[in-house]
Write a protein that holds these residues in place. Structure first.
Motif, PDB file in Angstrom:
ATOM      1  N   GLU A   9       0.985  -1.073   0.145  1.00  0.00           N
ATOM      2  CA  GLU A   9      -0.053  -0.127   0.123  1.00  0.00           C
ATOM      3  C   GLU A   9       0.857   1.105   0.015  1.00  0.00           C
ATOM      4  OE1 GLU A   9      -2.723   2.286   2.924  1.00  0.00           O
ATOM      5  OE2 GLU A   9      -3.249   0.072   3.035  1.00  0.00           O
ATOM      6  N   MET A  10       1.807   1.335   0.856  1.00  0.00           N
ATOM      7  CA  MET A  10       2.850   2.319   0.931  1.00  0.00           C
ATOM      8  C   MET A  10       3.449   2.609  -0.550  1.00  0.00           C
ATOM      9  SD  MET A  10       4.344   1.945   4.799  1.00  0.00           S
ATOM     10  CE  MET A  10       5.086   3.512   4.745  1.00  0.00           C
ATOM     11  N   MET A  11       3.915   1.563  -0.892  1.00  0.00           N
ATOM     12  CA  MET A  11       4.723   1.682  -2.389  1.00  0.00           C
ATOM     13  C   MET A  11       3.983   2.397  -3.349  1.00  0.00           C
ATOM     14  SD  MET A  11       7.991   0.907  -1.499  1.00  0.00           S
ATOM     15  CE  MET A  11       8.634   0.660  -3.182  1.00  0.00           C
ATOM     16  N   GLY A  12       2.625   2.024  -3.199  1.00  0.00           N
ATOM     17  CA  GLY A  12       1.612   2.361  -4.369  1.00  0.00           C
ATOM     18  C   GLY A  12       1.082   3.742  -4.230  1.00  0.00           C
ATOM     19  N   ARG A  13       1.506   4.558  -3.162  1.00  0.00           N
ATOM     20  CA  ARG A  13       0.803   5.831  -3.015  1.00  0.00           C
ATOM     21  C   ARG A  13       1.195   6.854  -3.963  1.00  0.00           C
ATOM     22  NH1 ARG A  13       1.382   6.321   3.614  1.00  0.00           N
ATOM     23  NH2 ARG A  13      -0.398   4.770   4.127  1.00  0.00           N
ATOM     24  N   ASN A  14       0.420   7.776  -4.020  1.00  0.00           N
ATOM     25  CA  ASN A  14       0.950   8.906  -4.916  1.00  0.00           C
ATOM     26  C   ASN A  14       1.103  10.246  -4.166  1.00  0.00           C
ATOM     27  OD1 ASN A  14       0.979  10.697  -6.853  1.00  0.00           O
ATOM     28  ND2 ASN A  14      -0.886  10.792  -7.675  1.00  0.00           N
ATOM     29  N   TYR A  15       2.376  10.496  -4.283  1.00  0.00           N
ATOM     30  CA  TYR A  15       2.827  11.760  -3.354  1.00  0.00           C
ATOM     31  C   TYR A  15       2.622  12.887  -3.972  1.00  0.00           C
ATOM     32  CZ  TYR A  15       4.452   8.262  -0.320  1.00  0.00           C
ATOM     33  OH  TYR A  15       4.647   7.184   0.601  1.00  0.00           O
ATOM     34  N   ASN A  16       1.802  12.988  -4.889  1.00  0.00           N
ATOM     35  CA  ASN A  16       1.542  14.279  -5.756  1.00  0.00           C
ATOM     36  C   ASN A  16       2.569  15.124  -6.018  1.00  0.00           C
ATOM     37  OD1 ASN A  16      -1.354  13.737  -5.874  1.00  0.00           O
ATOM     38  ND2 ASN A  16      -1.673  14.354  -4.056  1.00  0.00           N
ATOM     39  N   VAL A  17       3.892  14.699  -6.463  1.00  0.00           N
ATOM     40  CA  VAL A  17       4.914  15.607  -7.117  1.00  0.00           C
ATOM     41  C   VAL A  17       4.561  16.162  -8.189  1.00  0.00           C
ATOM     42  CG1 VAL A  17       7.316  15.422  -7.514  1.00  0.00           C
ATOM     43  CG2 VAL A  17       6.536  14.041  -5.621  1.00  0.00           C
ATOM     44  N   PRO A  18       4.516  17.417  -8.342  1.00  0.00           N
ATOM     45  CA  PRO A  18       4.249  18.158  -9.596  1.00  0.00           C
ATOM     46  C   PRO A  18       5.015  17.732 -10.457  1.00  0.00           C
ATOM     47  CG  PRO A  18       5.059  19.769  -8.044  1.00  0.00           C
ATOM     48  CD  PRO A  18       4.939  18.540  -7.300  1.00  0.00           C
ATOM     49  N   ASP A  19       4.683  17.909 -11.854  1.00  0.00           N
ATOM     50  CA  ASP A  19       5.187  17.537 -13.027  1.00  0.00           C
ATOM     51  C   ASP A  19       6.193  18.680 -13.577  1.00  0.00           C
ATOM     52  OD1 ASP A  19       4.246  14.968 -13.203  1.00  0.00           O
ATOM     53  OD2 ASP A  19       2.654  15.406 -14.478  1.00  0.00           O
ATOM     54  N   ASP A  20       5.840  19.860 -13.030  1.00  0.00           N
ATOM     55  CA  ASP A  20       6.535  21.191 -13.523  1.00  0.00           C
ATOM     56  C   ASP A  20       7.650  21.565 -12.604  1.00  0.00           C
ATOM     57  OD1 ASP A  20       4.556  21.825 -11.673  1.00  0.00           O
ATOM     58  OD2 ASP A  20       4.125  23.492 -12.854  1.00  0.00           O
ATOM     59  N   ILE A  21       8.204  20.695 -11.870  1.00  0.00           N
ATOM     60  CA  ILE A  21       9.437  21.168 -10.970  1.00  0.00           C
ATOM     61  C   ILE A  21      10.373  22.036 -12.046  1.00  0.00           C
ATOM     62  CG2 ILE A  21      10.952  20.233  -9.576  1.00  0.00           C
ATOM     63  CD1 ILE A  21       9.273  18.109  -8.838  1.00  0.00           C
ATOM     64  N   ASP A  22      10.932  22.835 -11.374  1.00  0.00           N
ATOM     65  CA  ASP A  22      12.036  23.652 -12.043  1.00  0.00           C
ATOM     66  C   ASP A  22      13.198  23.010 -11.462  1.00  0.00           C
ATOM     67  OD1 ASP A  22      13.605  25.464 -13.243  1.00  0.00           O
ATOM     68  OD2 ASP A  22      12.743  27.173 -12.231  1.00  0.00           O
ATOM     69  N   GLU A  23      13.900  22.342 -12.443  1.00  0.00           N
ATOM     70  CA  GLU A  23      15.085  21.571 -11.909  1.00  0.00           C
ATOM     71  C   GLU A  23      16.294  22.895 -11.630  1.00  0.00           C
ATOM     72  OE1 GLU A  23      18.083  18.348 -13.558  1.00  0.00           O
ATOM     73  OE2 GLU A  23      15.819  17.908 -14.001  1.00  0.00           O
ATOM     74  N   GLU A  24      16.416  23.664 -12.655  1.00  0.00           N
ATOM     75  CA  GLU A  24      17.318  24.841 -12.015  1.00  0.00           C
ATOM     76  C   GLU A  24      17.036  25.526 -11.023  1.00  0.00           C
ATOM     77  OE1 GLU A  24      18.489  29.078 -14.313  1.00  0.00           O
ATOM     78  OE2 GLU A  24      18.054  27.528 -15.722  1.00  0.00           O
TER      79      GLU A  24
END
Length: 67
Positions: A9-24
């Motif tokens: 269950e823990m491994m399948g959780r979605n942590y809602n990390v945004p797709d538009d993370i600014d790597e810079e």
């Protein structure tokens, strides 16, 4: 068996990390943290780091560490 289910269950959780993370922006923040660490090392050479002083004060330890 309950532990296996819990892990799955823990491994399948979605942590809602945004797709538009600014790597810079993240790299700039990391660079700033590295600069701060180097600054603290230069200023407080031989002293207990500030984050450890808080821990030591809560444990009642008065030991000083040297680098």
């Amino acid at each position: 068996m309950d532990q296996s289910n819990e892990i799955s269950e823990m491994m399948g959780r979605n942590y809602n990390v945004p797709d538009d993370i600014d790597e810079e922006e993240l790299m700039d923040e990391l660079d700033a943290l590295e600069d701060l660490m180097l600054e603290e090392e230069a200023v407080g050479a031989g002293e207990v780091p500030s984050y450890l002083r808080r821990v030591l004060s809560h444990t009642g330890s008065h030991t000083t560490a040297s680098a």
